[in-house]
Design a protein around this motif. Structure first.
Motif, short mmCIF file in Angstrom:
data_model
loop_
_atom_site.label_atom_id
_atom_site.label_comp_id
_atom_site.label_asym_id
_atom_site.label_seq_id
_atom_site.Cartn_x
_atom_site.Cartn_y
_atom_site.Cartn_z
N SER A 85 0.83 -1.21 0.00
CA SER A 85 0.00 0.00 0.00
C SER A 85 0.86 1.26 0.00
N MET A 86 2.10 1.14 0.50
CA MET A 86 3.00 2.30 0.55
C MET A 86 3.90 2.36 -0.67
N GLY A 87 3.73 1.42 -1.60
CA GLY A 87 4.48 1.46 -2.86
C GLY A 87 5.82 0.79 -2.83
N PHE A 88 6.14 0.02 -1.76
CA PHE A 88 7.41 -0.69 -1.68
C PHE A 88 7.22 -2.11 -2.20
N THR A 89 7.59 -2.35 -3.42
CA THR A 89 7.41 -3.70 -3.97
C THR A 89 8.72 -4.48 -4.02
N GLU A 90 9.81 -3.76 -4.29
CA GLU A 90 11.12 -4.42 -4.39
C GLU A 90 12.04 -3.94 -3.27
N PRO A 91 12.68 -4.84 -2.59
CA PRO A 91 13.63 -4.42 -1.55
C PRO A 91 14.90 -3.83 -2.17
N THR A 92 15.57 -2.97 -1.42
CA THR A 92 16.87 -2.48 -1.87
C THR A 92 17.91 -3.57 -1.62
N GLU A 93 19.09 -3.39 -2.15
CA GLU A 93 20.15 -4.38 -1.95
C GLU A 93 20.45 -4.54 -0.45
N THR A 94 20.45 -3.42 0.26
CA THR A 94 20.71 -3.46 1.70
C THR A 94 19.66 -4.34 2.40
N GLN A 95 18.39 -4.13 2.05
CA GLN A 95 17.31 -4.90 2.66
C GLN A 95 17.40 -6.38 2.27
N GLU A 96 17.71 -6.65 1.02
CA GLU A 96 17.78 -8.04 0.54
C GLU A 96 18.85 -8.83 1.30
N LYS A 97 19.95 -8.15 1.60
CA LYS A 97 21.06 -8.85 2.28
C LYS A 97 20.86 -8.92 3.79
N ALA A 98 20.32 -7.86 4.36
CA ALA A 98 20.33 -7.76 5.83
C ALA A 98 19.07 -8.28 6.51
N ILE A 99 17.91 -8.15 5.87
CA ILE A 99 16.67 -8.59 6.54
C ILE A 99 16.72 -10.08 6.92
N PRO A 100 17.13 -10.98 6.01
CA PRO A 100 17.21 -12.40 6.41
C PRO A 100 18.18 -12.62 7.57
N ALA A 101 19.31 -11.88 7.57
CA ALA A 101 20.29 -12.03 8.66
C ALA A 101 19.68 -11.61 9.99
N ILE A 102 18.93 -10.51 9.99
CA ILE A 102 18.32 -10.03 11.23
C ILE A 102 17.23 -11.01 11.69
N MET A 103 16.46 -11.53 10.74
CA MET A 103 15.36 -12.43 11.11
C MET A 103 15.87 -13.79 11.59
N SER A 104 17.14 -14.07 11.37
CA SER A 104 17.72 -15.31 11.90
C SER A 104 17.93 -15.24 13.41
N GLY A 105 17.85 -14.01 13.95
CA GLY A 105 18.02 -13.82 15.39
C GLY A 105 19.42 -13.43 15.80
N ASP A 106 20.36 -13.39 14.84
CA ASP A 106 21.73 -13.00 15.16
C ASP A 106 21.81 -11.50 15.48
N ASP A 107 22.80 -11.15 16.30
CA ASP A 107 23.16 -9.74 16.41
C ASP A 107 23.81 -9.35 15.09
N VAL A 108 23.39 -8.21 14.53
CA VAL A 108 23.80 -7.87 13.16
C VAL A 108 24.26 -6.41 13.08
N LEU A 109 25.37 -6.18 12.39
CA LEU A 109 25.81 -4.83 12.04
C LEU A 109 25.62 -4.66 10.54
N VAL A 110 24.77 -3.70 10.17
CA VAL A 110 24.49 -3.43 8.75
C VAL A 110 25.30 -2.20 8.33
N ILE A 111 26.19 -2.39 7.37
CA ILE A 111 27.02 -1.29 6.89
C ILE A 111 26.62 -0.98 5.45
N ALA A 112 26.11 0.21 5.23
CA ALA A 112 25.64 0.59 3.89
C ALA A 112 25.56 2.11 3.83
N PRO A 113 25.61 2.67 2.62
CA PRO A 113 25.51 4.14 2.49
C PRO A 113 24.16 4.65 2.97
#
Length: 933
Positions: A18-46
C-alpha cells in the motif's frame, strides 16, 4: 524468485504494497534475512539505501508475532534529536498501518508525554543514549525495559568514536541484565567494520556483519575553477577575490544543471558565507548547520525536501541520515579532509537503485586539489579510515558506576567490574584502574564503598546523574557585548570562544561582529562595516587531515617531481589517468611543483621533509597531516623553549609546521634538533608541556565535572592552573584529561614512525631558505574570506581604542618620575618633567612590578627578574628613538618591545599602514598565544 519481504508478516507485506514498496533495496535483501535469523547484526551501507526499514521491518515482525506484556519491545537509539524527529515522521505511517505504537522520548519531550509513556509504554521507543540513562533511573520506566526484544543503534559508527558511545556500551550491558534482546547496528561505510561490530556486541558476543558493496559507482570530479573575465566582474560585485568569485560561479552552474543539489562545506563560516553570497546574487539556497536554531534547521530541511529551494548548503549536520528527499548531485566545497566524509557525503546523491552517486569537489588551491585527489582515489579503492574508539575512558566509567549505584541501591564492586568489562571499550580495564576510579568517587562523596566491597549510593548521587546524563561537556556561555553601544547582543559557547582569535568575525542574530577583546565572562565585539567582505570564523571545528591522506599528497608531489624533465602535457595526462580531475586543475599542480624546482628549492614530499628559515620564522614542510604535525610541533617547540628560556609560537596545517621564534635560528639547527629527538620521548615531552596549556586546563575542568569534583557552574577562568594541577595531578581525572587530548588532537604512534623513518633514512631531511611551497601554507582556513586588508573604519576603531588605553610612563634616567596616562595624552616625544630625560619606558599598567625592579637593579638576583629589567630598558630605547609612535605600538595588546620594534621598523608615512601592522600583530598574538610554552 522470492524476495526478502516474503519472510515478513503478511500485515507488513500488505502495508509495504500500500505504501508502494514492492522491491527491496540491496541493503534490505542482504540484511533482513540475517536479522530475522536472530543473530546480532551490524548493517554497513551508504545513507539512503533503506537502512531504517532494514532494521525496523524485522523488529515490527517480531512485535506483531511476539507475546503480550506491558513494556517496550523495541528501542531505537539515535545520536541526534533531529534523527529522532525524522525517524518518528517516517515510522508514523507504519504505526497506523500495523497498529503498533511508536513514540519518541528525549530531553525536549513534554512532561505529560513522559507520564503517559510511563503509564502506557509504546511498543517502539525512539530515543537518545542520554535518555536511556534517565530511563534506568526511574523504577517504573526501568521495569518497562524487561520486555525489550530489539535494540537498534542508528549511526553506530558515529557513537563508537565518542564518549557518548562508550557510555552507551556500558548501558547496553546493564540492559542485558534485564532483557534478552537482539542487537542491530546501522552504520555508514567504515574502514574497520570488525571494531564497530565489537563495539556493538561487547565482549564474547558474535556480531554478524552485513556489508553492502554498492555496485553503482561513486562518480567524483575534482576541480579548481579557472578565473575568467566574468569572474573578475563578479568579484567586484561580491567585494571579493576573482578566484573566490570563480568558485561561487562554478557552484551556481552545477546547481542550475541539477534539480536538487546538496552542498557540503567543512565549517559553519563557509555555510554562512555561501548563503550570503548567493543571496546577494539573487540565487535561491537554504543554509543548515549546528549553530542554527532547531526551527531554522527544520525550515531549511523542509524547503529543500519540498523543492522550494534547489540547493541546501550544510556542514556535517547532513552526513547522518536525516531524510531530505532525493538528491541529484553533491558539491563538496574544499577537500572533505577524510575519506569517510567524502563517501558519506557524495553517497547521499542518486539513491535510487542502480543509480550513480555523483559529486564535485571544488578545490581552492593546489594543496587542496591534491588532497581531494588522494581522498577520491582512496574512496574508490575502499581505503576508508577506521573509527577511533576511546579505550577505557575513566570519566564515562565514573559516570556509569554512579548510575549503577543508583540503579541497584547496593551492589558489589566485583559485579560492577565484571559488567563493565563486558563492554568492548573496557575489555582491558585492570582492577587497579577500576579501584582508582572508585576511590576518586568515594573522595567526591558520590558513592560509598564498605570493607566488603559493596558500593552504595550517597545523597548527591541522583543529583549528579541528572546533571551528567550526557558525556557531552557542559560548557559555560560568554556574553557578547558591542563595544560601541555597550549593549549585550547574545551569547557564545565556551568551545567556540576558547578557539577564537582577536579580530575573528562571526555571525549572531543575522549581524556580523568582529572580536576586539575576550575577558573572563564576555566577548567584546565591534560591528563589521562591510558584511560582504567578511565571513565568520569558526576556527575550532577544522577537520583534521589523516596521516595517510597527507602522505599521499606528498607522493603526488614526488611523482610530479620525478617526471619534471618530461613535457607538461605528459605529466598532466598521467595525473588525469590516476585521479578524477580536469586538465586545468592538473596543470596547476604541475606548475606549482615545477615553480619550486625552477626556483632551485627542494620539493617537500612523503619522502622528504624540508626545514626553511626566514628571519625568526621557521617552516617545517612535513606532509604528515594535522595530528602528526601537531605532535611533532609540540615536541619541537618544547625543546626550543627550554633552549631559549622563552616561548615559541606554533601554527600547523597538514603540510607545514610554522614556528615564530624569540630570536633568529638557522634551519640547519632545527634539522639537527629533529634528528636528535628520540621517538620514545615524544609522549613524555608532550605530557610535560601540556601542563602549561589552556587546552589541558579546559579538558581537566570538563573531566572533573564528569567525576563530580567540580560543579557544573564553576568558572574555570577563575581557577589557577597551578591549583588545578596541585589538586588533580596523579588522579584518574588528570590522566583522563591528558589521554583525551592525545586521542583527539595528537597522533603519537605515527609521529614516532616518522621520526624513526627520518633516523633510518627512509625520509630525508634537508634545510634551506623559505620557498614558494613553504610560504603557500595556512590559506586553507581562508575559504571564502575576502582580502585581509582591514577597511578604514576598523583601523579607526583600533586607533580609538589604543588612544583611550592607558600606559605607565617611567623615567629610567632619574627613576623618580612615573605617571599613568591615556595614550592620547602622552606628549611627542615623552620627556621626564623631573630631569628632562627622554629615556622614558611606556609600560602596560599591569607592569608596575617591572618598574619597581628597574628602580633597584642592585637587588636583582633571579635570572627572570634581570630579563624583565632588560625588557624595560629595551622599551625605553624604542620610545627614545621613535617617540609617540613607539608608545602607541607598546600600548597595543600582546605587543612587547620586540614585536613593537618590528612594527615600527616597517613604519611608513601612511598612518593606516602603521595601524594595519598593529592590528596584524595583535591578531597574530591572540591566534598563537595558546601555543606559547
Amino acid at each position: 524468485m522470492k524476495n526478502c519481504f516474503e519472510l515478513l508478516d503478511v500485515r507488513i507485506r500488505k502495508a509495504l504494497a500500500s505504501m508502494g514498496f514492492t522491491e527491496p533495496t540491496e541493503t534490505q535483501e542482504k540484511a533482513i534475512p540475517a536479522i530475522m535469523s536472530g543473530d546480532d547484526v551490524l548493517v554497513i551501507a551508504p545513507t539512503g539505501t533503506g537502512k531504517t526499514e532494514t532494521a525496523m521491518l524485522p523488529a515490527l515482525h517480531g512485535v506483531l508475532n511476539g507475546e503480550g506484556g506491558e513494556g517496550f519491545k523495541v528501542l531505537y537509539i539515535t545520536p541526534l534529536r533531529a534523527l529522532n524527529r525524522d525517524m518518528l515522521k517516517r515510522l508514523t505511517q507504519w504505526s497506523k498501518e500495523l497498529g503498533v505504537s511508536i513514540e519518541v522520548r528525549h530531553g525536549d519531550t513534554p512532561m505529560h508525554e513522559r507520564r503517559k509513556q510511563a503509564l502506557k509504554p509504546p511498543d517502539v521507543l525512539i530515543t537518545t543514549p542520554e535518555t536511556l540513562q534517565a530511563i534506568f533511573m526511574g523504577l517504573r520506566m526501568r521495569n518497562h525495559l524487561k520486555t525489550v526484544k530489539y535494540v537498534i543503534v542508528d549511526e553506530v559508527h558515529e557513537l563508537a568514536s565518542s564518549k557518548r558511545g562508550t557510555q552507551l556500551s556500558i548501558a547496553l550491558e546493564r540492559l542485558a541484565k534485564y532483557a534478552d534482546f537482539q542487537r542491530i547496528g546501522l552504520s555508514a561505510t567504515v574502514g574497520a567494520p570488525e571494531e564497530v561490530a565489537h563495539f556493538l556486541g561487547g565482549v564474547d558476543r558474535k556480531v554478524r556483519i552485513v556489508q553492502v558493496s554498492i555496485e553503482k559507482t561513486l562518480d567524483f570530479h575534482v576541480t579548481v575553477p579557472k578565473v575568467s573575465e566574468e569572474d573578475k566582474k563578479l568579484a567586484r560585485k561580491l567585494l571579493t577575490d576573482p578566484d573566490i568569485a570563480s568558485q561561487i560561479r562554478e557552484m551556481i552552474a552545477l546547481i542550475h544543471r541539477n534539480r536538487s543539489t546538496l552542498m557540503f562545506v567543512n565549517t559553519r563560516q563557509s555555510a554562512e558565507a555561501i548563503g550570503a553570497r548567493f543571496k546577494r546574487l539573487g540565487e535561491s539556497i537554504a543554509v543548515h548547520h549546528g549553530s542554527l536554531s532547531k526551527e531554522a534547521r527544520i525550515e531549511a530541511e523542509d524547503a529543500f525536501k519540498d523543492g522550494r529551494v534547489p540547493a541546501l548548503v550544510c556542514t556535517s549536520s547532513m552526513e547522518l541520515g536525516i531524510d531530505i528527499g532525493d538528491i541529484d548531485h553533491v558539491i563538496q566545497y574544499m577537500s572533505p579532509r577524510e575519506v569517510c566524509r567524502l563517501v558519506q557525503r557524495v553517497g547521499r546523491a542518486g539513491h535510487r537503485v542502480g543509480e550513480t552517486s555523483t559529486g564535485t569537489v571544488i578545490a581552492i588551491n593546489e594543496d587542496d586539489a591534491a588532497e581531494a585527489w588522494a581522498i577520491t582515489r582512496r574512496a574508490a579503492a575502499g581505503q576508508i579510515e577506521s573509527v577511533g574508539l576511546y579505550e577505557r575512558p575513566y570519566d564515562a566509567l565514573a559516570n556509569q558506576v554512579c548510575a549503577m549505584a543508583l540503579e541497584y541501591g547496593d551492589v558489589h564492586s566485583n559485579r560492577v567490574y565484571d559488567l563493565v568489562r563486558k563492554a568492548y571499550p573496557y575489555r582491558e580495564l585492570s582492577r587497579k584502574e577500576f579501584d582508582l576510579v572508585l576511590k576518586q568517587l568515594v573522595e567526591e562523596r558520590l558513592i560509598f564503598v564498605n570493607e566488603a566491597g559493596i558500593i552504595s549510593r550517597k545523597g548527591k548521587t541522583r543529583t549528579y546523574m541528572y546533571e551528567n546524563l550526557s558525556m557531552i561537556p557542559d560548557e559555560k556561555r560568554y556574553q557578547i557585548q558591542d563595544v560601541i553601544s555597550g549593549r549585550f547582543v547574545g551569547t557564545l559557547d565556551e568551545a567556540f570562544v576558547i578557539n577564537m582569535d582577536l579580530g575573528a568575525v562571526f555571525i549572531t542574530k543575522g549581524d556580523m561582529w568582529r572580536i576586539v577583546e575576550i575577558t573572563e565572562d564576555r566577548v567584546r565585539v565591534e560591528p563589521v562595516e562591510n558584511p560582504q567582505a567578511e565571513v565568520p570564523s569558526w576556527t575550532g571545528e577544522e577537520i583534521p587531515v589523516p596521516f595517510a591522506v597527507a602522505m599521499e599528497v606528498g607522493a603526488i608531489r614526488r611523482a610530479v617531481e620525478e617526471m619534471k624533465d618530461g613535457p607538461d602535457q605528459e605529466i598532466v595526462d598521467s595525473l588525469m589517468k590516476r585521479y578524477p580531475t580536469d586538465a586545468y586543475t592538473a596543470r596547476k599542480l604541475v606548475e606549482y611543483v615545477k615553480r619550486q624546482i625552477g626556483d632551485s628549492y627542494l620539493v617537500p614530499t612523503d619522502k622528504r621533509v624540508v626545514v626553511e628559515d626566514e628571519q625568526r620564522t621557521i617552516i617545517i614542510n612535513a606532509c604528515f597531516g594535522h595530528k602528526v604535525n601537531e605532535t611533532l610541533g609540540r615536541v619541537i617547540t618544547a625543546l626550543l623553549a627550554s633552549r631559549f628560556g622563552s616561548g615559541v609560537a606554533m601554527e600547523i596545517d597538514p603540510y607545514r609546521i610554522k614556528l615564530e621564534l624569540p630570536k633568529r635560528i638557522r634551519a640547519t639547527d632545527i634539522t639537527k634538533l629533529i634528528m636528535d629527538i628520540d621517538p620514545l620521548f615524544v609522549e613524555p615531552i608532550i605530557e610535560k608541556t601540556l601542563k602549561n596549556t589552556m587546552l589541558l586546563k579546559w579538558k581537566m575542568v570538563h573531566v572533573a565535572r564528569k567525576f563530580g569534583a567540580l560543579s557544573r557552574d564553576v568558572d574555570y577562568e577563575r581557577i589557577s592552573m597551578d591549583k588545578l594541577l596541585k589538586i588533580f595531578e596523579g588522579t584518574p581525572m588528570y590522566e583522563e584529561a591528558v589521554r583525551e587530548i592525545f586521542h583527539d588532537k595528537l597522533d603519537v604512534e605515527n609521529a614516532r614512525k616518522v621520526l624513526t623513518m627520518l633516523r633510518n633514512g627512509e625520509i630525508s631531511l634537508a634545510a634551506g631558505r623559505l620557498s614558494f611551497i613553504g610560504g603557500s601554507g595556512f590559506t586553507g582556513g581562508r575559504e571564502l574570506m575576502a582580502p585581509e586588508t582591514a577597511d578604514r573604519s576598523i583601523l579607526m576603531a583600533l586607533k580609538d581604542r589604543i588612544m583611550n588605553d592607558h600606559v605607565l610612563l617611567f623615567c629610567l634616567n632619574c627613576k623618580q618620575y612615573s605617571a599613568k596616562k591615556r595614550v592620547e595624552d602622552v606628549e611627542d616625544p615623552p620627556v621626564c618633567p623631573v630631569c628632562g630625560s627622554k629615556l622614558i619606558a611606556a609600560l602596560k599598567p599591569w607592569e608596575r612590578d617591572e618598574m619597581e625592579l628597574a628602580k633597584h637593579p642592585e637587588k636583582l638576583k633571579a635570572e627572570d627578574d634581570k630579563i624583565k629589567v632588560k625588557r624595560v630598558y629595551r622599551n625605553a630605547n624604542i620610545v627614545l628613538s621613535h617617540g609617540k609612535k613607539a608608545v602607541i605600538a607598546l600600548a597595543s595588546r600582546g605587543l612587547g618591545p620586540e614585536t613593537a620594534s618590528r612594527v615600527i621598523a616597517k613604519l611608513k608615512e601612511d598612518e593606516d599602514d602603521f595601524y594595519r601592522d598593529i592590528l596584524r600583530a595583535e591578531r597574530d598574538y591572540v591566534r598563537t598565544r595558546r601555543f606559547w610554552v
